[in-house]
Design an enzyme around this catalytic site. Structure first.
Site, PDB file in Angstrom:
ATOM      1  N   ARG A  38      54.706  43.049  38.869  1.00 49.71           N
ATOM      2  CA  ARG A  38      54.923  43.155  40.313  1.00 49.71           C
ATOM      3  C   ARG A  38      55.532  41.887  40.920  1.00 49.71           C
ATOM      4  NH1 ARG A  38      52.217  46.310  44.161  1.00 49.71           N
ATOM      5  NH2 ARG A  38      50.951  47.248  42.536  1.00 49.71           N
ATOM      6  N   GLY A  43      47.486  43.299  42.013  1.00 46.13           N
ATOM      7  CA  GLY A  43      47.688  44.755  41.925  1.00 46.13           C
ATOM      8  C   GLY A  43      47.867  45.438  43.258  1.00 46.13           C
ATOM      9  N   THR A  44      47.587  46.723  43.236  1.00 44.04           N
ATOM     10  CA  THR A  44      47.653  47.551  44.440  1.00 44.04           C
ATOM     11  C   THR A  44      46.757  46.962  45.515  1.00 44.04           C
ATOM     12  OG1 THR A  44      47.969  49.513  43.062  1.00 44.04           O
ATOM     13  CG2 THR A  44      47.222  49.881  45.326  1.00 44.04           C
ATOM     14  N   GLY A 186      43.081  63.686  55.056  1.00 43.67           N
ATOM     15  CA  GLY A 186      42.011  63.054  55.820  1.00 43.67           C
ATOM     16  C   GLY A 186      41.042  62.322  54.919  1.00 43.67           C
ATOM     17  N   ILE A 189      42.041  56.528  52.855  1.00 47.41           N
ATOM     18  CA  ILE A 189      43.281  55.790  53.108  1.00 47.41           C
ATOM     19  C   ILE A 189      43.994  56.356  54.336  1.00 47.41           C
ATOM     20  CG2 ILE A 189      45.584  55.254  52.185  1.00 47.41           C
ATOM     21  CD1 ILE A 189      44.301  54.971  49.418  1.00 47.41           C
ATOM     22  N   LEU A 191      42.708  57.969  56.846  1.00 48.86           N
ATOM     23  CA  LEU A 191      41.951  57.707  58.077  1.00 48.86           C
ATOM     24  C   LEU A 191      42.006  56.228  58.473  1.00 48.86           C
ATOM     25  CD1 LEU A 191      38.853  60.030  57.529  1.00 48.86           C
ATOM     26  CD2 LEU A 191      40.892  60.453  58.923  1.00 48.86           C
ATOM     27  N   MET A 324      38.674  55.766  42.226  1.00 49.16           N
ATOM     28  CA  MET A 324      39.740  54.761  42.296  1.00 49.16           C
ATOM     29  C   MET A 324      39.377  53.718  43.342  1.00 49.16           C
ATOM     30  SD  MET A 324      43.272  56.807  41.795  1.00 49.16           S
ATOM     31  CE  MET A 324      43.725  57.541  40.219  1.00 49.16           C
ATOM     32  N   HIS A 327      36.380  47.626  43.253  1.00 47.81           N
ATOM     33  CA  HIS A 327      35.171  47.035  42.663  1.00 47.81           C
ATOM     34  C   HIS A 327      34.737  47.795  41.414  1.00 47.81           C
ATOM     35  CE1 HIS A 327      34.404  49.464  46.270  1.00 47.81           C
ATOM     36  NE2 HIS A 327      33.422  50.014  45.599  1.00 47.81           N
ATOM     37  N   HIS A 450      15.013  39.791  62.936  1.00 43.20           N
ATOM     38  CA  HIS A 450      15.227  40.391  64.248  1.00 43.20           C
ATOM     39  C   HIS A 450      15.974  39.415  65.151  1.00 43.20           C
ATOM     40  CE1 HIS A 450      14.464  42.742  67.854  1.00 43.20           C
ATOM     41  NE2 HIS A 450      14.160  41.601  68.459  1.00 43.20           N
TER      42      HIS A 450
HETATM   43  P1  FAD Z   1      46.066  48.272  40.345  1.00 43.28           P
HETATM   44  O1  FAD Z   1      45.478  47.492  41.422  1.00 43.28           O
HETATM   45  O2  FAD Z   1      46.946  49.418  40.704  1.00 43.28           O
HETATM   46  O3  FAD Z   1      46.867  47.233  39.471  1.00 43.28           O
HETATM   47  C1  FAD Z   1      47.662  47.600  38.389  1.00 43.28           C
HETATM   48  C2  FAD Z   1      48.747  46.573  38.220  1.00 43.28           C
HETATM   49  O4  FAD Z   1      49.379  46.792  36.963  1.00 43.28           O
HETATM   50  C3  FAD Z   1      49.847  46.654  39.256  1.00 43.28           C
HETATM   51  O5  FAD Z   1      50.001  45.422  39.900  1.00 43.28           O
HETATM   52  C4  FAD Z   1      51.084  47.020  38.464  1.00 43.28           C
HETATM   53  O6  FAD Z   1      52.259  46.374  38.934  1.00 43.28           O
HETATM   54  C5  FAD Z   1      50.748  46.534  37.085  1.00 43.28           C
HETATM   55  N1  FAD Z   1      51.429  47.273  36.017  1.00 43.28           N
HETATM   56  C6  FAD Z   1      51.480  48.607  35.843  1.00 43.28           C
HETATM   57  N2  FAD Z   1      52.143  48.905  34.718  1.00 43.28           N
HETATM   58  C7  FAD Z   1      52.503  47.730  34.170  1.00 43.28           C
HETATM   59  C8  FAD Z   1      53.199  47.376  32.985  1.00 43.28           C
HETATM   60  N3  FAD Z   1      53.634  48.300  32.128  1.00 43.28           N
HETATM   61  N4  FAD Z   1      53.400  46.070  32.729  1.00 43.28           N
HETATM   62  C9  FAD Z   1      52.951  45.118  33.584  1.00 43.28           C
HETATM   63  N5  FAD Z   1      52.276  45.392  34.701  1.00 43.28           N
HETATM   64  C10 FAD Z   1      52.058  46.681  34.986  1.00 43.28           C
HETATM   65  N6  FAD Z   1      39.769  50.028  46.949  1.00 43.28           N
HETATM   66  C11 FAD Z   1      38.639  49.453  47.373  1.00 43.28           C
HETATM   67  O7  FAD Z   1      37.726  49.259  46.573  1.00 43.28           O
HETATM   68  N7  FAD Z   1      38.474  49.070  48.678  1.00 43.28           N
HETATM   69  C12 FAD Z   1      39.428  49.277  49.601  1.00 43.28           C
HETATM   70  O8  FAD Z   1      39.254  48.919  50.761  1.00 43.28           O
HETATM   71  C13 FAD Z   1      40.636  49.888  49.197  1.00 43.28           C
HETATM   72  N8  FAD Z   1      41.617  50.098  50.076  1.00 43.28           N
HETATM   73  C14 FAD Z   1      42.791  50.644  49.655  1.00 43.28           C
HETATM   74  C15 FAD Z   1      43.792  50.848  50.580  1.00 43.28           C
HETATM   75  C16 FAD Z   1      45.003  51.383  50.192  1.00 43.28           C
HETATM   76  C17 FAD Z   1      46.099  51.575  51.216  1.00 43.28           C
HETATM   77  C18 FAD Z   1      45.219  51.708  48.818  1.00 43.28           C
HETATM   78  C19 FAD Z   1      46.527  52.259  48.364  1.00 43.28           C
HETATM   79  C20 FAD Z   1      44.213  51.523  47.895  1.00 43.28           C
HETATM   80  C21 FAD Z   1      42.987  51.003  48.303  1.00 43.28           C
HETATM   81  N9  FAD Z   1      41.943  50.804  47.396  1.00 43.28           N
HETATM   82  C22 FAD Z   1      40.780  50.252  47.830  1.00 43.28           C
HETATM   83  C23 FAD Z   1      42.051  51.179  45.979  1.00 43.28           C
HETATM   84  C24 FAD Z   1      42.335  49.962  45.103  1.00 43.28           C
HETATM   85  O9  FAD Z   1      43.521  49.349  45.535  1.00 43.28           O
HETATM   86  C25 FAD Z   1      42.440  50.362  43.645  1.00 43.28           C
HETATM   87  O10 FAD Z   1      41.316  51.092  43.257  1.00 43.28           O
HETATM   88  C26 FAD Z   1      42.559  49.147  42.742  1.00 43.28           C
HETATM   89  O11 FAD Z   1      43.683  48.386  43.082  1.00 43.28           O
HETATM   90  C27 FAD Z   1      42.622  49.552  41.268  1.00 43.28           C
HETATM   91  O12 FAD Z   1      42.736  48.429  40.480  1.00 43.28           O
HETATM   92  P2  FAD Z   1      43.445  48.476  39.063  1.00 43.28           P
HETATM   93  O13 FAD Z   1      43.352  47.100  38.526  1.00 43.28           O
HETATM   94  O14 FAD Z   1      42.913  49.593  38.264  1.00 43.28           O
HETATM   95  O15 FAD Z   1      44.979  48.854  39.353  1.00 43.28           O
END
Ligand code: FAD
Length: 471
Positions: A38, A43-44, A186, A189, A191, A324, A327, A450
């Site tokens: 990225r 990540g996301t 709904g 995300i 909401l 998903m 934490h 309290h």
């Molecule tokens: P990801 O965070 O998706 O990370 C995966 C990473 O791998 C990415 O950066 C990607 O670029 C990289 N990648 C993929 N393929 C490759 C490859 N082949 N080579 C190298 N790199 C690669 N969760 C919460 O717990 N609380 C929240 O408040 C919350 N709010 C959210 C709000 C929104 C708008 C969204 C979209 C999601 C939200 N989430 C929330 C969910 C949370 O973001 C995900 O559950 C979490 O990011 C998952 O983590 P992960 O490490 O599994 O994957």
């Protein structure tokens, strides 16, 4: 000839699952690398998920409070306006600081960071295609952890341009406040994004196919949530099957069917947000070529030790089974490394909290009423409303309640569901109770300060077996 680098542990993906696993592995003494394509770690979650959304939620809430409630709190302010450029900048600053922070943590813990896309050559070798030009690398590892995450699920027939028809990624980055925002989905995300833009002035309509919002919420909580969001100005159309969403110039035309009535309605929006869930992401990973098992929902298949059919390749986070949530991915990251190190690790999937960061927040952990009824478990309900909590009253922030579900016989805590200010923080106490197998009496006998919101938590626990004092 590509350069080959050897590591004990290689993590593909630098999201909450991957980066935590990488740090933990390095701390356990493994020569560890993390591959992320990225251009930033986190990540996301940190880049286009949890973190930016919470910045927008917090600041839009502040704006809304100042605009609509300051007077009633004895604060006279004039000329309150939103500066969308700076509003977005505040978000970007938070994201930048946090993603940069992970890079520092990698350095501190000795994790090698490869900026590039990883793809399997074979079960021990991963090719890294660098994103910033540079040389292609081959990384060899004894253990590989796949944490490639997820992406927004597409809606068949609706084409996203991230400008007028957006996913959550586009909805987090809008440069103008849309006059009309229509949201398909709904869930949490959808909401959260609805709350942000509605507070800034958008007319928001949420179209939800199911007959309840908040996928996964306790039924009573889902209804109460819909009620307070409606009071805040959101419009809901439940049982709505969207059949069309097309951009025509600067307008998006949307059509949906009322599944009960069979009628079709056409509406227009300036921005249409498609928030119908997320799907596992494995594009370019070479998982198929390697022969990893993938289920019918696109998830990489693992056993209870996170192992694929190659025992040294483990998978964690959004790209595999389970909720998903960031934490959850983090817990799995730690447990996967513990398996590598010790041959055992643990995640308690019955104790993963969910939080929706609306205002008030909605948070829950453990089981809900529907699940307990389905399982035939006899339970008692204890409830306490924030309207009767002194701190909530002084804060003029009294929407919501704490709801305990406890085993009818033993009073063991089975689930806790909260709508209320800071519910997301309060739910941690419920997590502790669940983890230690506490009874509601245990909680009701713990002295809570309290005046605090957490007294509502204590009283709701009391309500499952005795009489609440303050309500
Ligand atoms: P990801 O965070 O998706 O990370 C995966 C990473 O791998 C990415 O950066 C990607 O670029 C990289 N990648 C993929 N393929 C490759 C490859 N082949 N080579 C190298 N790199 C690669 N969760 C919460 O717990 N609380 C929240 O408040 C919350 N709010 C959210 C709000 C929104 C708008 C969204 C979209 C999601 C939200 N989430 C929330 C969910 C949370 O973001 C995900 O559950 C979490 O990011 C998952 O983590 P992960 O490490 O599994 O994957």
């Amino acid at each position: 000839e590509a350069v080959t680098k050897k590591h004990d542990v290689v993590v593909i993906g630098g999201g909450p699952g991957g980066y935590v696993a990488a740090i933990k592995a390095a701390q356990e003494g493994y020569n560890t690398a993390c591959i992320e394509k990225r251009g930033a770690l986190g990540g996301t979650c940190l880049n286009v998920g949890c973190i930016p959304s919470k910045s927008l939620l917090n600041n839009s809430h502040l704006f809304h409070t100042i605009q609509h409630e300051a007077k009633g709190r004895g604060i006279d302010v004039a000329g309150v306006e939103i500066n969308i450029g700076n509003f977005q900048k505040a978000k970007e600053t938070a994201v930048k600081q946090l993603t940069g922070g992970i890079e520092m943590l990698f350095k501190k813990n000795g994790v090698t960071y490869y900026k590039g896309a990883g793809s399997f050559i074979d079960e021990h070798q991963v090719k890294v295609d660098p994103i910033e030009g540079g040389e292609e690398l081959t990384v060899q590892a004894d253990n590989i952890i796949v944490a490639t995450g997820s992406e927004p699920s597409p809606f068949p027939g609706i084409e996203v341009d991230e400008e007028r028809i957006v996913t959550s990624t586009g909805a987090l980055a809008l440069k103008e406040i849309p006059k009309r925002l229509v949201v398909i989905g709904g869930g949490i995300i959808g909401l959260e994004m609805s709350s942000v833009w509605s507070r800034l002035g958008s007319e928001v309509t949420v179209l939800e196919f199911q007959d309840a919002i908040g996928a996964g919420m306790d039924g009573e909580v889902a209804k109460a949530t819909q009620k307070f969001l409606t009071k805040q100005g959101l419009k809901f159309q439940l049982g709505a099957k969207v059949t069309k969403g097309v951009r025509e110039g600067d307008v998006v035309k949307i059509e949906y069917e009322d599944v009960k009535k069979g009628t079709t309605t056409e509406i227009e929006a300036d921005v249409l947000l498609v928030a119908v869930g997320r799907r596992p992401y494995i594009e370019g990973l070479g998982a198929e070529k390697l022969g990893l098992d993938i289920d019918n929902r696109g998830r990489l298949v693992i056993d209870s030790e996170f192992k694929t059919k190659f025992p040294h390749i483990r998978v964690i986070g959004d790209v595999t089974f389970g909720v998903m949530l960031a934490h959850k991915a983090e817990e799995e990251g730690i447990a996967a490394v513990e398996y590598i190190k010790n041959g055992h690790g643990h995640v308690n999937y019955g104790n993963i909290p969910s939080v929706m960061y609306s205002h008030p927040e909605v948070a829950w952990v453990g089981q809900n009423e529907q699940q307990l009824k389905e399982a035939g478990i006899k339970f008692k309900v204890g409830k306490f409303p924030f309207i009767a909590n002194s701190r909530a009253k002084t804060n003029q922030d009294t929407e919501g309640f704490v709801k305990f579900l406890a085993d009818a016989e033993t009073q063991r805590v089975l689930g806790v569901h909260i709508i209320g200010p800071n519910a997301g923080e309060m739910i941690a106490e419920a997590g502790l109770a669940l983890e230690y197998g506490a009874s509601t009496e245990d909680i009701a006998r713990v002295c809570h300060a309290h005046p605090t919101l957490s007294e509502a938590f204590k009283e709701a626990a009391l309500g499952t077996f005795g009489k609440t004092i303050n309500f």
